[in-house]
Design a protein around this motif. Structure first.
Motif, PDB file in Angstrom:
ATOM      1  N   PRO A 133       0.833  -1.205   0.000  1.00  0.00           N
ATOM      2  CA  PRO A 133       0.000   0.000   0.000  1.00  0.00           C
ATOM      3  C   PRO A 133       0.870   1.259   0.000  1.00  0.00           C
ATOM      4  O   PRO A 133       1.793   1.364   0.811  1.00  0.00           O
ATOM      5  CB  PRO A 133      -0.790  -0.098   1.321  1.00  0.00           C
ATOM      6  CG  PRO A 133      -0.642  -1.512   1.759  1.00  0.00           C
ATOM      7  CD  PRO A 133       0.651  -2.021   1.201  1.00  0.00           C
ATOM      8  N   PRO A 134       0.605   2.211  -0.895  1.00  0.00           N
ATOM      9  CA  PRO A 134       1.428   3.429  -0.953  1.00  0.00           C
ATOM     10  C   PRO A 134       1.405   4.215   0.352  1.00  0.00           C
ATOM     11  O   PRO A 134       2.350   4.952   0.648  1.00  0.00           O
ATOM     12  CB  PRO A 134       0.788   4.249  -2.086  1.00  0.00           C
ATOM     13  CG  PRO A 134      -0.037   3.290  -2.851  1.00  0.00           C
ATOM     14  CD  PRO A 134      -0.446   2.192  -1.928  1.00  0.00           C
ATOM     15  N   ALA A 135       0.357   4.043   1.143  1.00  0.00           N
ATOM     16  CA  ALA A 135       0.289   4.778   2.417  1.00  0.00           C
ATOM     17  C   ALA A 135       1.213   4.175   3.468  1.00  0.00           C
ATOM     18  O   ALA A 135       1.404   4.741   4.542  1.00  0.00           O
ATOM     19  CB  ALA A 135      -1.148   4.788   2.931  1.00  0.00           C
ATOM     20  N   MET A 136       1.776   2.999   3.151  1.00  0.00           N
ATOM     21  CA  MET A 136       2.756   2.398   4.047  1.00  0.00           C
ATOM     22  C   MET A 136       4.068   3.135   3.786  1.00  0.00           C
ATOM     23  O   MET A 136       4.691   2.947   2.748  1.00  0.00           O
ATOM     24  CB  MET A 136       2.881   0.914   3.682  1.00  0.00           C
ATOM     25  CG  MET A 136       3.294   0.021   4.779  1.00  0.00           C
ATOM     26  SD  MET A 136       3.075  -1.681   4.227  1.00  0.00           S
ATOM     27  CE  MET A 136       1.984  -2.287   5.481  1.00  0.00           C
ATOM     28  N   THR A 137       4.479   3.974   4.687  1.00  0.00           N
ATOM     29  CA  THR A 137       5.554   4.903   4.347  1.00  0.00           C
ATOM     30  C   THR A 137       6.956   4.347   4.615  1.00  0.00           C
ATOM     31  O   THR A 137       7.923   5.091   4.702  1.00  0.00           O
ATOM     32  CB  THR A 137       5.374   6.227   5.119  1.00  0.00           C
ATOM     33  OG1 THR A 137       5.267   5.899   6.503  1.00  0.00           O
ATOM     34  CG2 THR A 137       4.140   6.973   4.660  1.00  0.00           C
ATOM     35  N   ILE A 138       7.057   3.045   4.723  1.00  0.00           N
ATOM     36  CA  ILE A 138       8.374   2.438   4.973  1.00  0.00           C
ATOM     37  C   ILE A 138       9.350   2.735   3.815  1.00  0.00           C
ATOM     38  O   ILE A 138       8.962   2.675   2.643  1.00  0.00           O
ATOM     39  CB  ILE A 138       8.220   0.913   5.189  1.00  0.00           C
ATOM     40  CG1 ILE A 138       9.577   0.304   5.570  1.00  0.00           C
ATOM     41  CG2 ILE A 138       7.642   0.204   3.944  1.00  0.00           C
ATOM     42  CD1 ILE A 138       9.486  -1.000   6.280  1.00  0.00           C
ATOM     43  N   PRO A 139      10.616   3.067   4.133  1.00  0.00           N
ATOM     44  CA  PRO A 139      11.601   3.277   3.062  1.00  0.00           C
ATOM     45  C   PRO A 139      11.777   2.008   2.222  1.00  0.00           C
ATOM     46  O   PRO A 139      11.790   0.901   2.754  1.00  0.00           O
ATOM     47  CB  PRO A 139      12.891   3.590   3.825  1.00  0.00           C
ATOM     48  CG  PRO A 139      12.443   4.055   5.177  1.00  0.00           C
ATOM     49  CD  PRO A 139      11.178   3.314   5.466  1.00  0.00           C
ATOM     50  N   ILE A 140      11.930   2.213   0.926  1.00  0.00           N
ATOM     51  CA  ILE A 140      12.061   1.080   0.005  1.00  0.00           C
ATOM     52  C   ILE A 140      13.482   1.029  -0.563  1.00  0.00           C
ATOM     53  O   ILE A 140      14.006   2.044  -1.034  1.00  0.00           O
ATOM     54  CB  ILE A 140      11.068   1.228  -1.183  1.00  0.00           C
ATOM     55  CG1 ILE A 140       9.611   1.252  -0.681  1.00  0.00           C
ATOM     56  CG2 ILE A 140      11.283   0.123  -2.221  1.00  0.00           C
ATOM     57  CD1 ILE A 140       9.125  -0.013   0.005  1.00  0.00           C
TER      58      ILE A 140
END
Ligand code: 5RP
Length: 292
Positions: free
Chosen positions: A95-102
């Motif tokens: 989910p884009p709202a999951m703001t974990i760094p990629i």
């Protein structure tokens, strides 16, 4: 005179502006964007990271534990500092709202049915920017059949990333026929760093791992490798940190565990809490028992 610049005490003439060194090994001369992305990967409080690696499908398809990333992996994400994945899984499942760094897997080509060192850069930097990634990851096959090409691929990714402030993590791949000792990993990690990688992922070795971290001028994180008993995996993470690693980028030893949430939290306790492996194992067991 316009009123924008008022006389007064707010110039703090007696307080020199601080010029702090950046907290991460070998990264002080990087530009602001690079440093900012690295500071989202490595916690500035301790300089360490817990990366959850789930990119295995890029060459081996629906790996055991990753059959349904939406169901099995997404619940683990809140306990990770970083998610390492492919753009396919990112767009399809995360989910884009999951703001974990990629950290984005940016190499690929051969499947497990072919020569693995025959990789190419498999993603444009433009798409990495579009996806807001914090770093790219690419395999480097020192001693492999396509060694030179994999090294040059890495340098091209480094150059592309430097244009836009996106760091590169080099992954020192281990082939069937390649050695796995400190001498080999010193060679592989140092070549990656010398040629521009901003940090390097490698494997832990029982003998002399501290020489691998000492000889590498940028941070090292370790892969977990094949699934092993939970306590052994926790000991490996502890020893790696103790011997100079700046964190883990672990996959199978987390998502193939019989309690992935417990392993995630136990690894976190070691990396960020300096917990001893036995104590972290107790935490894992407690969480496992609660889930029964
Ligand atoms: C694949 C990778 C994986 O991300 C890496 O191997 C980490 O996963 P694991 O802990 O399962 O080894 O880079 O080449």
């Amino acid at each position: 005179m316009p009123e924008a610049d008022n006389e007064g005490k707010l110039y703090f003439e007696n307080i020199p502006q601080e010029g702090k060194l950046f907290f991460l090994k070998g990264s002080n001369e990087l530009d602001w964007g690079m440093k900012n992305r690295l500071a989202r990967i490595f916690n500035p409080n301790d300089g360490r990271t817990v990366m959850l690696a789930i990119d295995h499908g890029y060459f081996q398809g629906p790996t055991s534990g990753l059959e349904r990333v939406d169901v099995s992996i997404m619940p683990l994400v809140p306990d990770a500092d970083v998610l390492m994945c492919t753009r396919g899984i990112l767009r399809a499942v995360v989910p884009p709202a999951m703001t974990i760094p990629i950290v984005m897997r940016a190499s690929g080509g051969p499947s497990i049915l072919k020569e693995l060192s025959d990789e190419q850069i498999a993603m444009d930097m433009e798409d990495c920017i579009r996806l807001g990634v914090c770093a790219t990851a690419i395999q480097v096959f020192i001693g492999g059949e396509f060694e030179s090409r994999s090294v040059v691929n890495m340098t091209r990714l480094v150059d592309a990333g430097l244009r836009y402030g996106i760091p590169t993590m080099a992954v020192t791949a281990v082939g069937k026929d390649l050695e796995r000792n400190a001498k080999y990993f010193r060679l592989a990690t140092r070549i990656c760093a010398e040629l521009g990688a901003h940090y390097v992922k490698t494997y832990f070795v029982e003998e002399g791992f501290e020489t691998v971290t000492a000889a590498c001028p940028v941070p090292i994180v370790i892969a977990g490798g094949k699934k092993r008993p939970e306590l052994d995996a926790l000991k490996m993470a502890y020893d790696a940190i103790d011997q100079g690693a700046a964190g883990v980028d672990m996959g199978r030893n987390i998502f193939q565990s019989d309690c992935p949430t417990g392993m995630m939290k136990a690894i976190n306790a070691i990396v960020h809490g300096n917990e001893k492996p036995e104590k972290a194992f107790e935490l894992y067991q407690t969480i496992k028992n609660e889930k029964k």
